[in-house]
Motif scaffolding. Sequence first.
Motif, PDB file in Angstrom:
ATOM      1  N   ASP A  47      33.849  43.595  28.424  1.00 32.54           N
ATOM      2  CA  ASP A  47      35.085  43.490  27.642  1.00 32.54           C
ATOM      3  C   ASP A  47      34.930  44.007  26.214  1.00 32.54           C
ATOM      4  O   ASP A  47      35.806  44.707  25.711  1.00 32.54           O
ATOM      5  CB  ASP A  47      35.542  42.023  27.577  1.00 32.54           C
ATOM      6  CG  ASP A  47      36.402  41.606  28.753  1.00 32.54           C
ATOM      7  OD1 ASP A  47      36.822  42.474  29.539  1.00 32.54           O
ATOM      8  OD2 ASP A  47      36.674  40.395  28.868  1.00 32.54           O
ATOM      9  N   ARG A  63      41.523  43.491  24.332  1.00 33.41           N
ATOM     10  CA  ARG A  63      40.892  43.699  25.639  1.00 33.41           C
ATOM     11  C   ARG A  63      41.876  44.391  26.579  1.00 33.41           C
ATOM     12  O   ARG A  63      43.088  44.222  26.472  1.00 33.41           O
ATOM     13  CB  ARG A  63      40.479  42.362  26.251  1.00 33.41           C
ATOM     14  CG  ARG A  63      39.392  41.671  25.480  1.00 33.41           C
ATOM     15  CD  ARG A  63      38.968  40.409  26.154  1.00 33.41           C
ATOM     16  NE  ARG A  63      40.107  39.516  26.319  1.00 33.41           N
ATOM     17  CZ  ARG A  63      40.015  38.256  26.705  1.00 33.41           C
ATOM     18  NH1 ARG A  63      38.857  37.734  26.979  1.00 33.41           N
ATOM     19  NH2 ARG A  63      41.090  37.511  26.825  1.00 33.41           N
ATOM     20  N   THR A  64      41.326  45.167  27.497  1.00 29.40           N
ATOM     21  CA  THR A  64      42.127  45.838  28.509  1.00 29.40           C
ATOM     22  C   THR A  64      41.279  45.951  29.765  1.00 29.40           C
ATOM     23  O   THR A  64      40.090  45.636  29.754  1.00 29.40           O
ATOM     24  CB  THR A  64      42.638  47.217  28.019  1.00 29.40           C
ATOM     25  OG1 THR A  64      43.612  47.720  28.941  1.00 29.40           O
ATOM     26  CG2 THR A  64      41.501  48.213  27.837  1.00 29.40           C
ATOM     27  N   ASP A  65      41.871  46.400  30.850  1.00 33.23           N
ATOM     28  CA  ASP A  65      41.153  46.456  32.123  1.00 33.23           C
ATOM     29  C   ASP A  65      40.508  47.804  32.404  1.00 33.23           C
ATOM     30  O   ASP A  65      39.382  47.882  32.874  1.00 33.23           O
ATOM     31  CB  ASP A  65      42.062  46.054  33.280  1.00 33.23           C
ATOM     32  CG  ASP A  65      43.415  46.749  33.252  1.00 33.23           C
ATOM     33  OD1 ASP A  65      43.591  47.712  32.471  1.00 33.23           O
ATOM     34  OD2 ASP A  65      44.306  46.328  34.003  1.00 33.23           O
ATOM     35  N   SER A  85      36.466  47.470  32.853  1.00 29.83           N
ATOM     36  CA  SER A  85      35.848  46.225  32.411  1.00 29.83           C
ATOM     37  C   SER A  85      35.562  45.336  33.614  1.00 29.83           C
ATOM     38  O   SER A  85      36.477  44.804  34.250  1.00 29.83           O
ATOM     39  CB  SER A  85      36.742  45.472  31.429  1.00 29.83           C
ATOM     40  OG  SER A  85      36.174  44.193  31.173  1.00 29.83           O
ATOM     41  N   ARG A  88      36.762  41.779  32.825  1.00 27.88           N
ATOM     42  CA  ARG A  88      38.213  41.618  32.945  1.00 27.88           C
ATOM     43  C   ARG A  88      38.590  41.480  34.419  1.00 27.88           C
ATOM     44  O   ARG A  88      39.404  40.645  34.792  1.00 27.88           O
ATOM     45  CB  ARG A  88      38.907  42.841  32.311  1.00 27.88           C
ATOM     46  CG  ARG A  88      40.378  42.755  32.226  1.00 27.88           C
ATOM     47  CD  ARG A  88      40.920  41.956  31.038  1.00 27.88           C
ATOM     48  NE  ARG A  88      39.964  41.220  30.293  1.00 27.88           N
ATOM     49  CZ  ARG A  88      39.887  39.863  30.215  1.00 27.88           C
ATOM     50  NH1 ARG A  88      40.764  39.116  30.831  1.00 27.88           N
ATOM     51  NH2 ARG A  88      38.973  39.263  29.511  1.00 27.88           N
ATOM     52  N   ALA A  89      37.999  42.321  35.272  1.00 24.68           N
ATOM     53  CA  ALA A  89      38.304  42.247  36.709  1.00 24.68           C
ATOM     54  C   ALA A  89      37.932  40.878  37.275  1.00 24.68           C
ATOM     55  O   ALA A  89      38.693  40.282  38.044  1.00 24.68           O
ATOM     56  CB  ALA A  89      37.570  43.351  37.464  1.00 24.68           C
ATOM     57  N   VAL A  92      40.482  38.156  35.772  1.00 22.86           N
ATOM     58  CA  VAL A  92      41.831  38.259  36.343  1.00 22.86           C
ATOM     59  C   VAL A  92      41.819  37.815  37.804  1.00 22.86           C
ATOM     60  O   VAL A  92      42.710  37.079  38.242  1.00 22.86           O
ATOM     61  CB  VAL A  92      42.382  39.697  36.193  1.00 22.86           C
ATOM     62  CG1 VAL A  92      43.662  39.885  36.995  1.00 22.86           C
ATOM     63  CG2 VAL A  92      42.623  40.006  34.720  1.00 22.86           C
ATOM     64  N   GLU A 103      40.034  43.532  42.965  1.00 19.61           N
ATOM     65  CA  GLU A 103      40.481  43.747  41.589  1.00 19.61           C
ATOM     66  C   GLU A 103      39.730  44.919  40.948  1.00 19.61           C
ATOM     67  O   GLU A 103      40.332  45.764  40.286  1.00 19.61           O
ATOM     68  CB  GLU A 103      40.293  42.467  40.768  1.00 19.61           C
ATOM     69  CG  GLU A 103      41.046  42.469  39.464  1.00 19.61           C
ATOM     70  CD  GLU A 103      42.559  42.382  39.597  1.00 19.61           C
ATOM     71  OE1 GLU A 103      43.235  42.639  38.585  1.00 19.61           O
ATOM     72  OE2 GLU A 103      43.085  42.071  40.693  1.00 19.61           O
ATOM     73  N   HIS A 104      38.434  45.008  41.176  1.00 18.27           N
ATOM     74  CA  HIS A 104      37.666  46.154  40.678  1.00 18.27           C
ATOM     75  C   HIS A 104      38.192  47.463  41.271  1.00 18.27           C
ATOM     76  O   HIS A 104      38.363  48.455  40.560  1.00 18.27           O
ATOM     77  CB  HIS A 104      36.180  46.007  41.032  1.00 18.27           C
ATOM     78  CG  HIS A 104      35.418  45.075  40.162  1.00 18.27           C
ATOM     79  ND1 HIS A 104      35.405  43.717  40.362  1.00 18.27           N
ATOM     80  CD2 HIS A 104      34.644  45.300  39.083  1.00 18.27           C
ATOM     81  CE1 HIS A 104      34.642  43.151  39.443  1.00 18.27           C
ATOM     82  NE2 HIS A 104      34.159  44.089  38.653  1.00 18.27           N
ATOM     83  N   TYR A 107      41.431  48.601  39.706  1.00 23.58           N
ATOM     84  CA  TYR A 107      41.260  49.243  38.403  1.00 23.58           C
ATOM     85  C   TYR A 107      40.782  50.684  38.553  1.00 23.58           C
ATOM     86  O   TYR A 107      41.216  51.570  37.821  1.00 23.58           O
ATOM     87  CB  TYR A 107      40.283  48.459  37.532  1.00 23.58           C
ATOM     88  CG  TYR A 107      40.750  47.070  37.134  1.00 23.58           C
ATOM     89  CD1 TYR A 107      42.007  46.585  37.477  1.00 23.58           C
ATOM     90  CD2 TYR A 107      39.919  46.237  36.426  1.00 23.58           C
ATOM     91  CE1 TYR A 107      42.417  45.313  37.113  1.00 23.58           C
ATOM     92  CE2 TYR A 107      40.322  44.956  36.047  1.00 23.58           C
ATOM     93  CZ  TYR A 107      41.578  44.507  36.399  1.00 23.58           C
ATOM     94  OH  TYR A 107      41.983  43.241  36.033  1.00 23.58           O
TER      95      TYR A 107
END
Length: 161
Positions: A47, A63-65, A85, A88-89, A92, A103-104, A107
Amino acid sequence: MTVEVAWATRAPRPRALTDGLVRGAAQAALDYGKRGEIGLSVVFVDDAELARMHGEWLDDPTRTDVITFDLGDEGLGPAGELYVSTERAQAVAARRGLDPLREHLLYVVHGALHLCGFDDHAPAQRARMRRAERCVLARLTAHLDSLARKKSAARVKPRAR
């Protein structure tokens, strides 16, 4: 087309998230967006690093993904870079009760679709991006399910008579 994958983070990654799977997700998104021939570099960071880049390149230090850089005019190396990130993944996915692997991959797909001209700033653009993400992820899921069935079938031994 070459997809390079690098891990520049100490954050844990889902065990099933292999470089090959990341390459497959990126390639599926690029193929969907009709840019399957381009080279791409996918770098997983934490992050703090992604927030630093977000501030430096987009004047937003939050922060962002995922951040996507289109390097198509550079002429050397990959045509694009994605920075994802991992933290982040994971966060979330935990908050939403989702699979961190998915989630990864989301992204990676999202970032690759940006290189294909998809955007998500205006509502109509966002709807188009979400449809593309769902389509690519559905294809990936079907492929992964098929591989899992084949792997499972290979482990089943026939009963002796």
